[in-house]
Scaffold this active site. Structure first.
Site, mmCIF file in Angstrom:
data_model
loop_
_atom_site.group_PDB
_atom_site.id
_atom_site.type_symbol
_atom_site.label_atom_id
_atom_site.label_comp_id
_atom_site.label_asym_id
_atom_site.label_seq_id
_atom_site.Cartn_x
_atom_site.Cartn_y
_atom_site.Cartn_z
ATOM 1 N N ASP A 281 0.814 -1.216 0.000
ATOM 2 C CA ASP A 281 0.000 0.000 0.000
ATOM 3 C C ASP A 281 0.851 1.271 0.000
ATOM 4 O OD1 ASP A 281 0.348 -1.304 2.762
ATOM 5 O OD2 ASP A 281 0.033 0.791 3.286
ATOM 6 N N TYR B 116 -0.209 0.425 15.100
ATOM 7 C CA TYR B 116 1.142 0.930 15.316
ATOM 8 C C TYR B 116 1.217 1.911 16.486
ATOM 9 C CZ TYR B 116 2.746 -0.985 10.867
ATOM 10 O OH TYR B 116 3.091 -1.840 9.843
ATOM 11 N N LYS C 299 -2.154 -6.711 13.058
ATOM 12 C CA LYS C 299 -0.753 -6.599 12.649
ATOM 13 C C LYS C 299 -0.087 -5.570 13.551
ATOM 14 C CE LYS C 299 2.062 -4.605 8.933
ATOM 15 N NZ LYS C 299 2.069 -4.042 7.561
#
Length: 262
Positions: free
Chosen positions: A24, A142, A173
């Protein structure tokens, strides 16, 4: 009775595990090394152990032929040219993902900065739509922003991963903490599968293979590596090496020997 969610998830994963290339980066960084021709990279790697890819909708629409692997369409973006590069905004809807024929949706959520509140809202609302359409949701969680001093701090990573699960993601993730014990605790306290990010390109192949082995030992369900695959001198072979660790439980050193033989 098999659900649409299960069918799609089975396309993204293999035996419940993942080897995925996130691609991406074109919106955030432009046509970087390895991604000047995303379609070519996909077709090169799809028969070498890869289970899925993450691509933006424009790339999905322009693929010359269907892929043999699962496709997650990425619907949150920002650019390196922006005054707020950490502020990810929605670029599509789950209904659009269904129309495009995607097998899942991917969002990028930064936790720890001033942009956090609206990204949490995006995650929660998109999760609701994914559940409505039986569409798997992968959340890239994140630790990133003004309040994050150490993005690999196990307590912070554990909190960030848990946020993804609490907001409705099917797969989280996040960053690997650097050691098996601390990451195992994070896996145990996150009620959905965790896959790890690759981060910047590693100095050696053994580094990325060892991180993969350690993460799998800790209970991760796979990897989503970008630059460490598509910027590699031999993307197909590094995918094969990663797949041998994830699906065959080979050690990093065993996988490395195979990589060196080719």
């Amino acid at each position: 009775m098999v659900s649409g969610h299960e069918i799609r998830l089975n396309r993204i994963l293999r035996k419940g595990k993942m080897v995925c290339i996130p691609m991406d980066h074109g919106i955030s960084n432009g046509p970087i090394e390895g991604l000047t021709d995303p379609a070519s990279m996909i077709y090169r790697c799809e028969t070498h152990g890869l289970t899925s890819i993450i691509i933006n909708k424009g790339i999905l629409k322009t693929l010359p032929k269907p892929t043999k692997i699962g496709v997650l369409v990425h619907f949150s973006s920002s650019t390196s040219l922006s005054m707020s590069p950490n502020r990810k905004m929605l670029t599509g809807t789950v209904e659009e993902a269904v129309r495009l024929g995607a097998d899942g949706v991917s969002l990028h959520i930064n936790i720890g900065g001033k942009e956090e509140p609206e990204m949490l809202e995006q995650l929660g609302m998109t999760a609701d739509q994914c559940h409505k359409w039986d569409m798997p949701l992968l959340a890239m969680m994140y630790p990133r922003g003004e309040n994050i001093k150490d993005p690999h701090d196990p307590e912070i990573v554990g909190h960030v991963a848990r946020i993804g699960a609490e907001c409705g993601a099917d797969i989280v993730k996040t960053l690997y903490t650097g050691d098996i014990d601390s990451f195992a605790k994070i896996v145990k306290s996150t009620p959905v599968p965790i896959v790890i990010a690759g981060g910047p390109k590693t100095k050696t192949d053994l580094d990325i293979l060892q991180m993969t082995e350690d993460a799998m030992t800790a209970g991760a369900k796979g990897v989503t590596y970008g630059r460490n695959i598509f910027a590699h001198k031999n993307p197909e072979k590094i995918v094969e090496a990663l797949a041998s660790i994830i699906f065959k439980k080979e050690s990093a050193k065993e996988a490395m020997k195979k990589l060196e033989q080719n």
